[in-house]
Design an enzyme around this catalytic site. Structure first.
Site, PDB file in Angstrom:
ATOM      1  CB  CYS A   2      11.885  -6.473 148.917  1.00  0.00           C
ATOM      2  SG  CYS A   2      10.511  -5.344 149.144  1.00  0.00           S
ATOM      3  NE  ARG A  27      15.626  -9.022 145.009  1.00  0.00           N
ATOM      4  CZ  ARG A  27      15.345 -10.037 144.205  1.00  0.00           C
ATOM      5  NH1 ARG A  27      16.180 -10.367 143.249  1.00  0.00           N
ATOM      6  NH2 ARG A  27      14.239 -10.718 144.351  1.00  0.00           N
ATOM      7  CD1 TRP A  74      10.152  -0.642 143.977  1.00  0.00           C
ATOM      8  CD2 TRP A  74       8.486  -2.115 144.285  1.00  0.00           C
ATOM      9  NE1 TRP A  74       9.153  -0.362 143.071  1.00  0.00           N
ATOM     10  CE2 TRP A  74       8.122  -1.253 143.235  1.00  0.00           C
ATOM     11  CE3 TRP A  74       7.599  -3.127 144.650  1.00  0.00           C
ATOM     12  CZ2 TRP A  74       6.923  -1.348 142.550  1.00  0.00           C
ATOM     13  CZ3 TRP A  74       6.391  -3.228 143.972  1.00  0.00           C
ATOM     14  CH2 TRP A  74       6.067  -2.350 142.933  1.00  0.00           C
ATOM     15  CG  ASN A 100      11.512 -10.522 147.596  1.00  0.00           C
ATOM     16  OD1 ASN A 100      12.110 -11.311 146.882  1.00  0.00           O
ATOM     17  ND2 ASN A 100      10.686  -9.643 147.093  1.00  0.00           N
ATOM     18  N   GLY A 101       8.238 -10.177 148.863  1.00  0.00           N
ATOM     19  CA  GLY A 101       7.047 -10.827 148.326  1.00  0.00           C
ATOM     20  C   GLY A 101       5.801 -10.089 148.768  1.00  0.00           C
ATOM     21  CD  GLU A 461      12.432  -0.290 125.706  1.00  0.00           C
ATOM     22  OE1 GLU A 461      11.318  -0.712 126.084  1.00  0.00           O
ATOM     23  OE2 GLU A 461      13.395  -0.173 126.484  1.00  0.00           O
ATOM     24  CE  LYS A 465      13.945   2.035 129.025  1.00  0.00           C
ATOM     25  NZ  LYS A 465      14.106   0.615 128.970  1.00  0.00           N
ATOM     26  CD  GLU A 468      12.222   2.368 133.018  1.00  0.00           C
ATOM     27  OE1 GLU A 468      12.406   2.368 131.777  1.00  0.00           O
ATOM     28  OE2 GLU A 468      12.520   1.415 133.736  1.00  0.00           O
ATOM     29  CG  HIS A 484      -8.192   5.057 113.099  1.00  0.00           C
ATOM     30  ND1 HIS A 484      -9.250   5.033 112.230  1.00  0.00           N
ATOM     31  CD2 HIS A 484      -7.137   4.568 112.414  1.00  0.00           C
ATOM     32  CE1 HIS A 484      -8.861   4.538 111.065  1.00  0.00           C
ATOM     33  NE2 HIS A 484      -7.565   4.252 111.151  1.00  0.00           N
ATOM     34  CE  LYS A 582      18.180  -4.009 135.391  1.00  0.00           C
ATOM     35  NZ  LYS A 582      17.818  -3.287 134.171  1.00  0.00           N
TER      36      LYS A 582
HETATM   37  C1  F6R Z   1      12.146  -0.917 131.874  1.00  0.00           C
HETATM   38  C2  F6R Z   1      12.401  -2.237 132.420  1.00  0.00           C
HETATM   39  C3  F6R Z   1      11.243  -3.067 132.793  1.00  0.00           C
HETATM   40  C4  F6R Z   1      11.559  -4.563 132.647  1.00  0.00           C
HETATM   41  C5  F6R Z   1      10.412  -5.413 133.172  1.00  0.00           C
HETATM   42  C6  F6R Z   1      10.691  -6.885 132.981  1.00  0.00           C
HETATM   43  O1  F6R Z   1      13.333  -0.268 131.533  1.00  0.00           O
HETATM   44  O2  F6R Z   1      13.524  -2.630 132.599  1.00  0.00           O
HETATM   45  O3  F6R Z   1      10.096  -2.736 132.073  1.00  0.00           O
HETATM   46  O4  F6R Z   1      11.773  -4.852 131.299  1.00  0.00           O
HETATM   47  O5  F6R Z   1      10.236  -5.153 134.515  1.00  0.00           O
HETATM   48  O6  F6R Z   1      11.879  -7.245 133.609  1.00  0.00           O
HETATM   49  P1  F6R Z   1      12.642  -8.568 133.194  1.00  0.00           P
HETATM   50  O7  F6R Z   1      13.177  -8.361 131.812  1.00  0.00           O
HETATM   51  O8  F6R Z   1      13.717  -8.715 134.216  1.00  0.00           O
HETATM   52  O9  F6R Z   1      11.637  -9.669 133.229  1.00  0.00           O
END
Ligand code: F6R
Length: 587
Positions: A2, A27, A74, A100-101, A461, A465, A468, A484, A582
């Site tokens: 948010c 956000r 969010w 926000n929170g 990773e 990706k 996500e 296993h 984000k």
């Molecule tokens: C996935 C992604 C998230 C962030 C995670 C931590 O693509 O971007 O998994 O890596 O939310 O965010 P930061 O790096 O901002 O602490």
């Protein structure tokens, strides 16, 4: 998550708030809303979905407002919907709040309020705040806010309007909040970047602080209701435009920026190398890396480099697990936090915990003005430039490269590292190996990413990706672990994507591929080695061979591209995956 914004001044509040919310949209983009104030009256506009929808709605507003608050959401409590969109008004409609929170004790507070005949229009935790402000209303509204803040548990950045006054009230605890000051205006924001290019100075609010802004005055109080003076800091940084230029999506733009950002990163790390405080890692027993999501994967890669190059024990923790695991802290360890945003609540709360214990702390972040940087002893900037797409790409690459740099600083062989990587980075470019593979993978029900050691971390990773932004159910499995248990899942509808950049375990990987093929699974192999070095696979992709360490940085890029293309193929917006944001500012 948010984002909140507040505006008070001579300009058009509606326009400025919407512009600010667009910048805060990373956000959260489930819904958005404004509360505009004039002549003791509110105008509330809410919209479901992205800020562009809100923008459409406000086009019809023909009057000017000089005061307003805004929010991009969010969802935490209550589905994304019009009724749950902020601002939330008190029952008497005299108070409007954006938040926000998370208010952790909201249920208890809500039940008490319901017993006192308050009603609720939304499922949010925020609405308890507006109703508590109504319940404890005092003519001196600062007193009201103080009473209410003392009843809230959790995290909040709040912007509040009270119909009786031409002011915006605010409060902060564990969610970022800044005051920006311009010639004839004052603003509030969750992210200082909304101020760049517009305002002259800013004030960073600390936890427990609250107060009000009017066109003439800024008043800030600490948690003991003592008035405090905070000197505004000059806004020096130029606002760098992050427009899309010729690209349609930020994600592809950011992947394509990787060669350039790595070049810049190497220059700035080279400048930083002699400034790193050596006391941080003098006589340390171990390094403990703490991060979330993609940054956690960068941490895993970092631990691989540190243990290989320095032989210092290194452990990596998911931040949300670390804090509540009753961790055994030691002043002889170095605690390293990795965070693109520097605002991730889980990571920040671990940094605070460790710092309060008196441990040495280091952060790798991508944002200069962020909460994490204010907590730790030393910061290594990863220099990726602003990352807008929710799925992290260039920041991950820069995080891993910065960890590699750090491992060589610790190993005292920086010069060798520089020589080994300077030419590589100067000549590094992005290829597209994938052809139509992104359509092929849609034929499979299950997708596994399989590798060993550093390649396994790339698999983790790559899998994150893909899930996500394409919503495909996939997972990363350490190749040696297949037998296993997970091997039971392999059948003709399974695609196993194998990454192999490590010559030492090539034969072992080949045996794992044989085991998969023997169970009817299909294999796509991404490797720096020749096709003939392995048994016959269904899809083979030759990765460029740079050097053992840089291969672990470059080999993730095809999977970032893969996720991007599959997302487009499925008709999604790769920049804004569902349910995500984000910056994750709640625990
Ligand atoms: C996935 C992604 C998230 C962030 C995670 C931590 O693509 O971007 O998994 O890596 O939310 O965010 P930061 O790096 O901002 O602490």
């Amino acid at each position: 998550m948010c984002g909140i914004s507040g505006y008070i001044g001579k300009n058009n509040a509606t326009k400025i708030l919407v512009e600010n919310l667009e910048k805060l949209e990373y956000r959260g983009y489930d819904s958005s809303g404004l509360c505009l104030y004039k002549n003791k009256d509110f105008k509330v506009i809410k919209s479901l979905g992205s800020i562009s929808k809100l923008k459409e709605k406000v086009k019809n507003i023909d009057e000017d407002f000089a005061i307003g608050i805004g929010h991009t959401r969010w969802a935490t409590h209550g589905k994304p919907s019009q009724k749950n969109a902020h601002p939330h008004l008190s029952n008497n409609k005299k108070i409007a709040v954006v938040h926000n929170g998370i208010i952790e004790n909201y249920k208890q507070l809500k039940n008490q309020l319901i017993c006192e005949n308050f009603f609720f229009n939304s499922d949010t935790d925020t609405e308890v705040i507006s109703n508590l402000l109504e319940k404890y209303f005092r003519t001196n509204f600062i007193e009201t806010i103080n009473i209410v803040l003392n009843k809230l548990k959790g995290s909040f950045a709040l912007a509040i309007l009270n119909k009786d006054e031409d002011k915006i009230y605010f409060a902060k605890n564990k969610s970022p909040l800044y005051i920006g000051i311009g010639k004839d205006e004052v603003q509030l924001t969750s992210d200082i970047s909304t101020f760049f290019g517009k305002l002259e100075s800013y004030i960073i609010l600390e936890d427990g602080e609250f107060g009000s802004v009017s066109s003439k005055n800024i008043e800030i109080f600490d948690k003991n209701m003592r008035k405090i003076n905070k000197k505004p800091i000059k806004l020096e940084k130029e606002y760098k435009n992050t427009c899309l230029l010729n690209e349609k999506y930020y994600m592809s733009k950011e992947i394509n920026e990787i060669p350039n950002v790595l070049k810049n990163e190497l220059i700035s790390l080279n400048n930083l190398k002699n400034k790193i405080d050596k006391n941080l890692f003098l006589n340390i027993n171990s390094i403990e890396i703490i991060a979330c999501g993609t940054a956690y994967h960068a941490g895993l890669m970092g631990s691989y480099f540190i243990e290989k190059n320095c032989r210092i024990p290194c452990h990596v923790f998911i931040a949300s697990e670390f804090k509540y695991s009753n961790p055994i802290l030691s002043k002889n360890n170095l605690y390293v936090f990795i965070s693109q945003s520097g605002e991730t609540a889980d990571t920040i709360s671990c940094a605070e915990l460790v710092k309060n214990f008196g441990c040495k702390t280091l952060a790798f972040t991508n944002v200069e003005h962020c909460t994490l940087n204010n907590i730790v002893d030393f910061v290594i900037p990863i220099c990726a430039g602003k990352e807008v797409a929710v799925a992290s790409t260039k920041a991950f690459t820069c995080q891993v490269f910065a960890m590699l740099f750090f491992s060589h600083i610790l190993a005292n062989d920086y010069d060798e590292f520089y020589i080994n990587n300077k030419d590589v980075i100067d000549n590094f470019y992005i290829e597209n190996l994938l052809g139509n593979f992104y359509t092929e993978i849609l034929k499979f029900n299950k997708i596994f990413f399989v590798g060993r050691q550093g390649d396994y971390y790339s698999c983790s990773e790559a899998s994150l990706k893909l899930k996500e932004i394409t919503y495909i159910n996939c997972m990363a499995i350490s190749a040696g672990e297949l037998k296993h248990g997970s091997l039971a899942l392999i059948d003709g509808s399974t695609l196993v994507i194998v990454i192999c950049t490590n010559g030492l375990i090539k034969e072992k990987i080949n045996s794992n591929i044989e085991e998969i093929l023997a169970r009817g699974g299909k294999v796509a192999l991404f490797t720096i080695f020749e096709k003939e070095d392995f048994c016959d696979v269904d899809y083979y992709f030759k990765l460029k061979n740079y050097n053992d360490e840089f291969n672990l940085i470059s080999s993730i890029i095809p999977f970032q591209q893969l996720a991007f293309y599959v997302s487009l193929e499925k008709g999604y917006n790769p920049d804004k995956p569902r349910n995500l944001a984000k910056s994750v500012t709640v625990e």
